[in-house]
Motif scaffolding. Structure first.
Motif, PDB file in Angstrom:
ATOM      1  N   VAL A 164       0.697  -1.294   0.041  1.00 14.41           N
ATOM      2  CA  VAL A 164       0.046   0.014  -0.004  1.00 14.41           C
ATOM      3  C   VAL A 164       0.857   1.319   0.075  1.00 14.41           C
ATOM      4  CG1 VAL A 164      -1.736   1.238   1.178  1.00 14.41           C
ATOM      5  CG2 VAL A 164      -1.836  -1.155   1.208  1.00 14.41           C
ATOM      6  N   LEU A 165       1.941   1.297   0.834  1.00 14.34           N
ATOM      7  CA  LEU A 165       2.712   2.650   0.907  1.00 14.34           C
ATOM      8  C   LEU A 165       3.643   2.810  -0.264  1.00 14.34           C
ATOM      9  CD1 LEU A 165       3.645   2.064   4.521  1.00 14.34           C
ATOM     10  CD2 LEU A 165       2.079   3.548   3.851  1.00 14.34           C
ATOM     11  N   ALA A 166       3.972   1.686  -0.807  1.00 19.78           N
ATOM     12  CA  ALA A 166       4.885   1.923  -2.079  1.00 19.78           C
ATOM     13  C   ALA A 166       3.925   2.521  -2.967  1.00 19.78           C
ATOM     14  CB  ALA A 166       5.406   0.592  -2.683  1.00 19.78           C
ATOM     15  N   ASN A 167       2.769   1.886  -3.296  1.00 24.02           N
ATOM     16  CA  ASN A 167       1.820   2.789  -3.946  1.00 24.02           C
ATOM     17  C   ASN A 167       1.448   3.968  -4.035  1.00 24.02           C
ATOM     18  OD1 ASN A 167       0.356   2.549  -6.578  1.00 24.02           O
ATOM     19  ND2 ASN A 167      -1.554   1.690  -5.400  1.00 24.02           N
ATOM     20  N   ILE A 168       1.228   4.600  -2.789  1.00 33.75           N
ATOM     21  CA  ILE A 168       1.110   5.975  -2.389  1.00 33.75           C
ATOM     22  C   ILE A 168       2.051   6.760  -2.750  1.00 33.75           C
ATOM     23  CG2 ILE A 168      -1.006   5.272  -1.039  1.00 33.75           C
ATOM     24  CD1 ILE A 168       0.619   6.546   1.242  1.00 33.75           C
ATOM     25  N   VAL A 169       3.446   6.129  -2.256  1.00 36.85           N
ATOM     26  CA  VAL A 169       4.488   6.882  -2.535  1.00 36.85           C
ATOM     27  C   VAL A 169       4.722   7.240  -4.182  1.00 36.85           C
ATOM     28  CG1 VAL A 169       6.985   6.962  -2.640  1.00 36.85           C
ATOM     29  CG2 VAL A 169       5.726   6.287  -0.476  1.00 36.85           C
ATOM     30  N   PRO A 180       8.449  -1.863  18.028  1.00 37.48           N
ATOM     31  CA  PRO A 180       8.069  -0.886  19.049  1.00 37.48           C
ATOM     32  C   PRO A 180       7.777   0.533  18.042  1.00 37.48           C
ATOM     33  CG  PRO A 180       9.718  -2.051  19.954  1.00 37.48           C
ATOM     34  CD  PRO A 180       9.561  -2.736  18.637  1.00 37.48           C
ATOM     35  N   THR A 181       7.576   1.676  18.731  1.00 41.85           N
ATOM     36  CA  THR A 181       7.125   2.846  17.995  1.00 41.85           C
ATOM     37  C   THR A 181       8.474   3.381  17.151  1.00 41.85           C
ATOM     38  OG1 THR A 181       5.280   3.355  19.142  1.00 41.85           O
ATOM     39  CG2 THR A 181       6.298   5.138  18.081  1.00 41.85           C
ATOM     40  N   PRO A 182       9.775   3.366  17.992  1.00 40.44           N
ATOM     41  CA  PRO A 182      10.726   4.071  17.268  1.00 40.44           C
ATOM     42  C   PRO A 182      11.183   3.199  15.944  1.00 40.44           C
ATOM     43  CG  PRO A 182      11.168   3.863  19.472  1.00 40.44           C
ATOM     44  CD  PRO A 182       9.899   3.173  19.410  1.00 40.44           C
ATOM     45  N   GLU A 183      11.010   1.883  16.085  1.00 38.66           N
ATOM     46  CA  GLU A 183      11.400   0.898  15.178  1.00 38.66           C
ATOM     47  C   GLU A 183      10.439   1.075  13.903  1.00 38.66           C
ATOM     48  OE1 GLU A 183      13.552  -2.004  12.893  1.00 38.66           O
ATOM     49  OE2 GLU A 183      14.111  -0.530  14.208  1.00 38.66           O
ATOM     50  N   LYS A 184       9.152   1.225  14.405  1.00 43.68           N
ATOM     51  CA  LYS A 184       8.177   1.470  13.162  1.00 43.68           C
ATOM     52  C   LYS A 184       8.233   2.549  12.365  1.00 43.68           C
ATOM     53  CE  LYS A 184       3.643   2.367  14.550  1.00 43.68           C
ATOM     54  NZ  LYS A 184       2.400   2.297  14.931  1.00 43.68           N
ATOM     55  N   ILE A 185       8.668   3.857  13.104  1.00 42.98           N
ATOM     56  CA  ILE A 185       8.859   4.885  12.417  1.00 42.98           C
ATOM     57  C   ILE A 185       9.930   4.683  11.640  1.00 42.98           C
ATOM     58  CG2 ILE A 185       9.830   7.488  12.564  1.00 42.98           C
ATOM     59  CD1 ILE A 185       6.792   6.650  13.379  1.00 42.98           C
ATOM     60  N   ARG A 186      11.178   4.066  11.920  1.00 44.53           N
ATOM     61  CA  ARG A 186      12.361   3.866  10.809  1.00 44.53           C
ATOM     62  C   ARG A 186      11.598   2.957   9.832  1.00 44.53           C
ATOM     63  NH1 ARG A 186      15.824   0.157   9.409  1.00 44.53           N
ATOM     64  NH2 ARG A 186      14.880  -1.450  10.531  1.00 44.53           N
ATOM     65  N   LEU A 187      10.990   1.950  10.015  1.00 46.69           N
ATOM     66  CA  LEU A 187      10.517   1.031   8.876  1.00 46.69           C
ATOM     67  C   LEU A 187       9.585   2.084   7.768  1.00 46.69           C
ATOM     68  CD1 LEU A 187       9.797  -2.155  10.939  1.00 46.69           C
ATOM     69  CD2 LEU A 187      11.764  -1.759   9.183  1.00 46.69           C
ATOM     70  N   LEU A 188       8.803   2.700   8.581  1.00 43.28           N
ATOM     71  CA  LEU A 188       7.895   3.739   7.618  1.00 43.28           C
ATOM     72  C   LEU A 188       8.900   4.683   6.784  1.00 43.28           C
ATOM     73  CD1 LEU A 188       5.064   4.412  10.041  1.00 43.28           C
ATOM     74  CD2 LEU A 188       4.636   2.848   7.896  1.00 43.28           C
ATOM     75  N   ALA A 189       9.844   5.018   7.287  1.00 40.36           N
ATOM     76  CA  ALA A 189      10.784   6.179   6.739  1.00 40.36           C
ATOM     77  C   ALA A 189      11.356   5.383   5.667  1.00 40.36           C
ATOM     78  CB  ALA A 189      11.899   6.761   7.627  1.00 40.36           C
ATOM     79  N   THR A 227      10.149   3.382   3.589  1.00 41.80           N
ATOM     80  CA  THR A 227       9.337   3.146   2.472  1.00 41.80           C
ATOM     81  C   THR A 227       9.559   4.480   1.514  1.00 41.80           C
ATOM     82  OG1 THR A 227       7.443   4.276   3.294  1.00 41.80           O
ATOM     83  CG2 THR A 227       7.961   1.871   3.817  1.00 41.80           C
ATOM     84  N   GLY A 228      10.040   5.577   1.864  1.00 42.81           N
ATOM     85  CA  GLY A 228      10.058   6.835   1.010  1.00 42.81           C
ATOM     86  C   GLY A 228       8.830   7.730   1.467  1.00 42.81           C
ATOM     87  N   LEU A 229       8.142   7.437   2.505  1.00 45.14           N
ATOM     88  CA  LEU A 229       7.097   8.454   2.662  1.00 45.14           C
ATOM     89  C   LEU A 229       7.531   9.694   2.979  1.00 45.14           C
ATOM     90  CD1 LEU A 229       4.808   6.252   5.340  1.00 45.14           C
ATOM     91  CD2 LEU A 229       3.891   7.199   3.025  1.00 45.14           C
ATOM     92  N   ASP A 230       6.708  10.756   2.599  1.00 47.90           N
ATOM     93  CA  ASP A 230       6.899  12.189   2.986  1.00 47.90           C
ATOM     94  C   ASP A 230       6.873  12.409   4.262  1.00 47.90           C
ATOM     95  OD1 ASP A 230       7.667  13.185   0.523  1.00 47.90           O
ATOM     96  OD2 ASP A 230       5.697  13.050  -0.161  1.00 47.90           O
ATOM     97  N   ALA A 231       5.617  11.655   5.078  1.00 46.19           N
ATOM     98  CA  ALA A 231       5.373  12.348   6.642  1.00 46.19           C
ATOM     99  C   ALA A 231       4.622  10.761   7.045  1.00 46.19           C
ATOM    100  CB  ALA A 231       4.634  13.391   6.465  1.00 46.19           C
ATOM    101  N   THR A 232       4.831  11.226   8.354  1.00 46.43           N
ATOM    102  CA  THR A 232       4.025  10.028   9.295  1.00 46.43           C
ATOM    103  C   THR A 232       3.324  11.035  10.152  1.00 46.43           C
ATOM    104  OG1 THR A 232       5.039   8.230   8.991  1.00 46.43           O
ATOM    105  CG2 THR A 232       3.981   8.399  10.930  1.00 46.43           C
ATOM    106  N   LEU A 233       1.924  10.762  10.422  1.00 42.24           N
ATOM    107  CA  LEU A 233       1.311  11.312  11.273  1.00 42.24           C
ATOM    108  C   LEU A 233       1.020  10.518  12.607  1.00 42.24           C
ATOM    109  CD1 LEU A 233      -0.374  13.724  13.065  1.00 42.24           C
ATOM    110  CD2 LEU A 233      -2.268  12.908  11.451  1.00 42.24           C
ATOM    111  N   LEU A 234       1.737  10.624  13.654  1.00 38.43           N
ATOM    112  CA  LEU A 234       1.726   9.712  14.825  1.00 38.43           C
ATOM    113  C   LEU A 234       0.741  10.216  16.192  1.00 38.43           C
ATOM    114  CD1 LEU A 234       3.199   7.009  15.891  1.00 38.43           C
ATOM    115  CD2 LEU A 234       4.544   8.551  17.119  1.00 38.43           C
TER     116      LEU A 234
END
Length: 326
Positions: free
Chosen positions: A48-53, A87-96, A98-105
């Motif tokens: 999903v994330l690759a597609n929106i990126v 855990p959240t810090p690792e999730k943020i790293r994994l989301l980053a 993917t090439g996302l511009d931003a994450t709203l936590l």
């Protein structure tokens, strides 16, 4: 094979992380959005994330993931005992990665849990993020008591001016790519199958901890992880790769309570193959990648029989890594 090669590469531009709605600057957007818990950021999430990126780039939009801290289950069902894949810090790293511009936590509170689906769609997706498209899995639910589903979201999108893209279930080797199923596999010790669904080895990231000295004194030198409260594999012995600071080692890792020594206390300890002396501190980062399971943890009749079994575990691990290079 190296642990570094299995860690996703960071994107070219740093991902922005917003910790509340008020952090999002005025005029941010338009956006392509996906909302979810994203625990583990597994292969279905990545699809999903690759597609929106990609689509955001072609449309001149921002790609955004909306997720929650803490995990909603920990607020809505505090007695569930939920353990996170990442855990959240690792999730943020994994989301980053993917090439996302931003994450709203978003802070997940009782107040947020009471927000009606229409209010969530209007206030967060339309008003704050200026969503042009929202991409979700077929079983996505949102709003108070999870009343909202993808059909309702599509209706809101028609009303508010954003398109909704719904993704069917993704199965890998016949298994559903879902965080709940991956948790079950890891808890059962089936790290090899979990690896297929995560599209990477399951790993635990912590720091070096102080052990009781049994490994060095009686068997083989080990590195202990400091206290870790999230998901761990079923007690047993595993073939692993371990990153200590910037160095990586083939390794054998025991997860359990070391019953042979009558310790009765949980520990994650890893024996590094081709180990060399190094300075370890309480801040030294240690990450263990679980590749395959060797055996259950058992109580041996003597330290000598334990030492003999560890030798067999090491030999099996060495064969595993030799086969990878042939």
């Amino acid at each position: 094979m190296s642990a570094e090669s299995e860690r996703p590469l960071p994107p070219n531009d740093p991902m922005l992380v917003f910790h509340k709605l008020e952090d999002i600057p005025a005029g941010f957007g338009p956006t392509l959005v996906s909302v979810g818990n994203f625990d583990g950021v597994h292969c279905a999430h990545r699809r999903v994330l690759a597609n929106i990126v990609d689509r955001a780039k072609t449309q001149g939009c921002k790609s955004v993931a909306v997720t929650f801290e803490p995990h909603p289950t920990r607020i809505l069902r505090p007695d569930s005992g939920l353990k996170l894949i990442a855990p959240t810090p690792e999730k943020i790293r994994l989301l980053a990665a993917t090439g996302l511009d931003a994450t709203l936590l978003l802070p997940f509170t009782r107040d947020l849990s009471l927000m009606p689906p229409h209010t969530f769609a209007h206030d967060i997706l339309r008003k704050t993020l200026h969503a042009r498209e929202v991409h979700e899995g077929y079983n996505f639910h949102f709003g108070h008591q999870a009343e909202g589903n993808v059909e309702m979201l599509a209706q809101f999108g028609h009303e508010m001016g954003f398109r909704v893209e719904v993704y069917p279930e993704l199965r890998v080797r016949g298994l559903p790519a879902s965080s709940s199923h991956i948790r079950k596999l890891i808890a059962a010790g089936n790290v090899r199958r979990a690896r297929h669904l995560l599209a990477r080895p399951f790993s635990i990231l912590s720091t070096a901890g102080r052990g009781r000295g049994h490994g060095t004194k009686y068997t083989v030198p080990t590195i202990n992880l400091s206290h870790y409260e999230e998901l761990v594999p079923k007690y047993g012995v595993y073939i692993t790769r371990t990153r200590v600071a910037e160095e990586c080692f083939d390794s054998v890792t025991n997860v359990g309570e070391r019953p042979t020594f009558g310790v009765d206390s949980f520990a994650i300890e890893t024996h590094l193959l081709d180990f060399h002396p190094m300075d370890l501190t309480a801040e030294t980062e240690v990450e263990i990648y679980f590749l395959d399971r060797i055996r259950d943890e058992i109580k041996f009749p003597s330290v000598e029989s334990l030492r003999e079994q560890i030798g067999k575990d090491i030999a099996r691990t060495q064969r595993y890594f030799r086969l990878l290079t042939t």
